[in-house]
Design a protein around this motif. Sequence first.
Motif, PDB file in Angstrom:
ATOM      1  N   SER A  39       0.823  -1.207   0.000  1.00 26.10           N
ATOM      2  CA  SER A  39       0.000   0.000   0.000  1.00 26.10           C
ATOM      3  C   SER A  39       0.860   1.262   0.000  1.00 26.10           C
ATOM      4  CB  SER A  39      -0.920  -0.007   1.220  1.00 26.10           C
ATOM      5  OG  SER A  39      -1.735   1.132   1.243  1.00 26.10           O
ATOM      6  N   ASP A  80      -6.326 -15.030  -2.845  1.00 26.77           N
ATOM      7  CA  ASP A  80      -5.981 -14.317  -4.070  1.00 26.77           C
ATOM      8  C   ASP A  80      -4.918 -15.060  -4.858  1.00 26.77           C
ATOM      9  OD1 ASP A  80      -4.010 -13.858  -2.130  1.00 26.77           O
ATOM     10  OD2 ASP A  80      -3.458 -11.912  -2.975  1.00 26.77           O
ATOM     11  N   SER A  92      -7.454  -5.637   1.023  1.00 27.76           N
ATOM     12  CA  SER A  92      -7.579  -4.211   0.667  1.00 27.76           C
ATOM     13  C   SER A  92      -8.507  -3.450   1.605  1.00 27.76           C
ATOM     14  CB  SER A  92      -8.074  -4.055  -0.783  1.00 27.76           C
ATOM     15  OG  SER A  92      -7.170  -4.643  -1.683  1.00 27.76           O
ATOM     16  N   SER A 112      -6.993   1.921  -0.357  1.00 31.14           N
ATOM     17  CA  SER A 112      -6.944   2.260  -1.781  1.00 31.14           C
ATOM     18  C   SER A 112      -5.536   2.196  -2.343  1.00 31.14           C
ATOM     19  CB  SER A 112      -7.529   3.659  -2.003  1.00 31.14           C
ATOM     20  OG  SER A 112      -6.949   4.593  -1.117  1.00 31.14           O
ATOM     21  N   ILE A 114      -3.939  -0.535  -2.463  1.00 34.11           N
ATOM     22  CA  ILE A 114      -3.849  -1.875  -3.039  1.00 34.11           C
ATOM     23  C   ILE A 114      -5.043  -2.093  -3.959  1.00 34.11           C
ATOM     24  CG2 ILE A 114      -3.804  -4.348  -2.545  1.00 34.11           C
ATOM     25  CD1 ILE A 114      -2.587  -3.705   0.156  1.00 34.11           C
ATOM     26  N   LYS A 115      -4.768  -2.265  -5.222  1.00 29.07           N
ATOM     27  CA  LYS A 115      -5.814  -2.495  -6.234  1.00 29.07           C
ATOM     28  C   LYS A 115      -6.909  -1.431  -6.164  1.00 29.07           C
ATOM     29  CE  LYS A 115      -5.116  -7.531  -6.388  1.00 29.07           C
ATOM     30  NZ  LYS A 115      -5.741  -8.866  -6.208  1.00 29.07           N
ATOM     31  N   ALA A 118     -10.266  -2.041  -4.459  1.00 23.59           N
ATOM     32  CA  ALA A 118     -11.311  -2.894  -5.024  1.00 23.59           C
ATOM     33  C   ALA A 118     -11.661  -4.026  -4.062  1.00 23.59           C
ATOM     34  CB  ALA A 118     -10.863  -3.465  -6.360  1.00 23.59           C
ATOM     35  N   SER A 120     -12.850  -7.700  -2.937  1.00 25.20           N
ATOM     36  CA  SER A 120     -12.858  -9.105  -3.315  1.00 25.20           C
ATOM     37  C   SER A 120     -13.882  -9.845  -2.459  1.00 25.20           C
ATOM     38  CB  SER A 120     -11.465  -9.709  -3.084  1.00 25.20           C
ATOM     39  OG  SER A 120     -11.175  -9.718  -1.689  1.00 25.20           O
ATOM     40  N   SER A 147     -12.775   3.439  -2.899  1.00 25.45           N
ATOM     41  CA  SER A 147     -12.717   2.093  -3.441  1.00 25.45           C
ATOM     42  C   SER A 147     -13.172   2.075  -4.894  1.00 25.45           C
ATOM     43  CB  SER A 147     -13.608   1.148  -2.626  1.00 25.45           C
ATOM     44  OG  SER A 147     -13.718  -0.111  -3.245  1.00 25.45           O
ATOM     45  N   ASN A 151     -14.256  -6.058  -7.549  1.00 24.05           N
ATOM     46  CA  ASN A 151     -13.241  -6.474  -8.502  1.00 24.05           C
ATOM     47  C   ASN A 151     -13.913  -7.332  -9.586  1.00 24.05           C
ATOM     48  OD1 ASN A 151     -11.070  -7.550  -9.907  1.00 24.05           O
ATOM     49  ND2 ASN A 151      -9.820  -7.837  -8.075  1.00 24.05           N
ATOM     50  N   GLU A 154     -12.976 -10.859 -10.615  1.00 20.49           N
ATOM     51  CA  GLU A 154     -13.350 -11.984  -9.765  1.00 20.49           C
ATOM     52  C   GLU A 154     -14.859 -12.188  -9.730  1.00 20.49           C
ATOM     53  OE1 GLU A 154     -11.727 -11.444  -5.871  1.00 20.49           O
ATOM     54  OE2 GLU A 154      -9.675 -11.166  -6.573  1.00 20.49           O
TER      55      GLU A 154
END
Length: 538
Positions: A39, A80, A92, A112, A114-115, A118, A120, A147, A151, A154
């Motif tokens: 992050s 993941d 996240s 935010s 990390i990805k 988003a 999961s 966010s 995702n 997925e």
Amino acid sequence: MTFTTQIVAGSQAFAENRRAMLALIDDLRGLEQRAADLSERRRERMEARGQMTPRDRLSALLDPGLPFLQLHSLAGYLTDSDDPVQSVPGASVLIGIGYVSGTRCMVVVDDSGIKAGAMSEMTAAAFLSAQEIALRQKLPFLHLVESAGANLMEYRVDLWANGGKLFRNLARMSAAGVPNLAVLHGPSTAGGAYMPGLADYVIGVRGNGMAALAGAALVQAATGEAADERDLGGAEMHASVSGLVEYLAGDDAEAIAIARDVVARLGWTGAGAVTNHKGAPPAHPPDALAGAVPVDPRTPYDMREIALRITDGSAFRDFKPGYGVATVCLQASICGIPVGLIGNNGPIDPDGATKAAQFIQLCGQAGTPLIFLHNTTGFMVGTRYEQAGMIKHGAKMIQAVTSVNVPRIALYVGASFGAGNYGMGGYAYEPDFLFAWPNATTGVMGGAQAAGTMEMVARAGAHRRGDAVDEDKLAQQSALIAQHFDRQAGAFHTSGRCLDHGVIDPRDTRRVLGFCLNTCLEASARPVRPGSYGVARF
């Protein structure tokens, strides 16, 4: 009965136990740091936008110097990715219980970094868990929002269907009189727009905060409209046109200051809050738990050794110590709060189950919180135990733990297998809090037992068919079965799937239990003003 510790701090066994436990704790901290480091890579980009990082937001929100109990720090681990070196825990999201303007609150921060934050499957699971705790413990719910939403890589239809529970729970909290507050630091689109939409109070950050059912790109694809992102869903628009935002802030820091002020004005600390209890410290230092308990669940030890290191003054009263001796029931206090402790010195037999059931009911009658220390392979099996009524006596224990109306806290300190997990108030029984030590293992049974069972089934099938047993093939099958079961049993794996509220350092057990007990007592003393429906936005 007075219990004398058998642990010798300077012994070789203690030193070996301590080395093994500290290695697992180092692994735990390393996994948590992996998420923080990933992050942090976006700090420069976020600061260029005039933003604080998610962890800086959390730090600014919480009262300095007061405890913060992090929850679900391993959420998503090994979901993941199957690679333990590449998998990033945390899903996240940052979750925990801490103090905001002197008020104990549930806090959720979208990571935010990390990805883009988003969500999961495990993000949703951890988020739902946080909401359920907040509702049960009457904790104001604070969500720092930024966010990218679900995702889509997925996507599964069941994830979308279950995602609606996130918004249902926000409505339930509001209707129950438990306030929830959202700070719109960045985007919140699609279904995520209902995070602020269903909050009781919304604070938006000028220039960065944004909420819309569809972003500009999707709007153009769906309708042909070339919309401006800020006009479509910017915090400024929502503060002046749509009415979604109550308070408009110039930046993240001001938004968090406003959030702290809103919480302070709830008057929550004066409405049923209790003084945190402390109690006399244990006579045996909690730090010794890193060496007093073997990492290998096959190595026996007395559950009273843990009790000596977490209870006030290391003092407790043993309930029926000569009956159902493998099930330990203790009356004690932790941090000044009377508790009932139930632990396992082996499998649960019929006498142990009836003893525990009676003890649970007595604690229910007295309003005494229950703490379950799991270290059992399950209920006893075999002709002797079946004839002694293991099923019906085990059912009494399950009935009691299901029905008792007092705070229940579970700790997986070793093995927790089969129906023994159920009788001890495991995950499915929705304890108020559930934590695991890093050495804990859980599942329907151990890998060796599963492999042995299936081997006997295979041999019996071959015998019925008149076939010869292929010993090499059977050995390979047994190895795969054992590996399959054991791989899923470890605390890091199960915590990654949100089957507990987090993995803790054994040396922190007393502090964690004290924090959770005080949280439960505060909830029981706090009056709320429920309504027939949640606060509507106008």
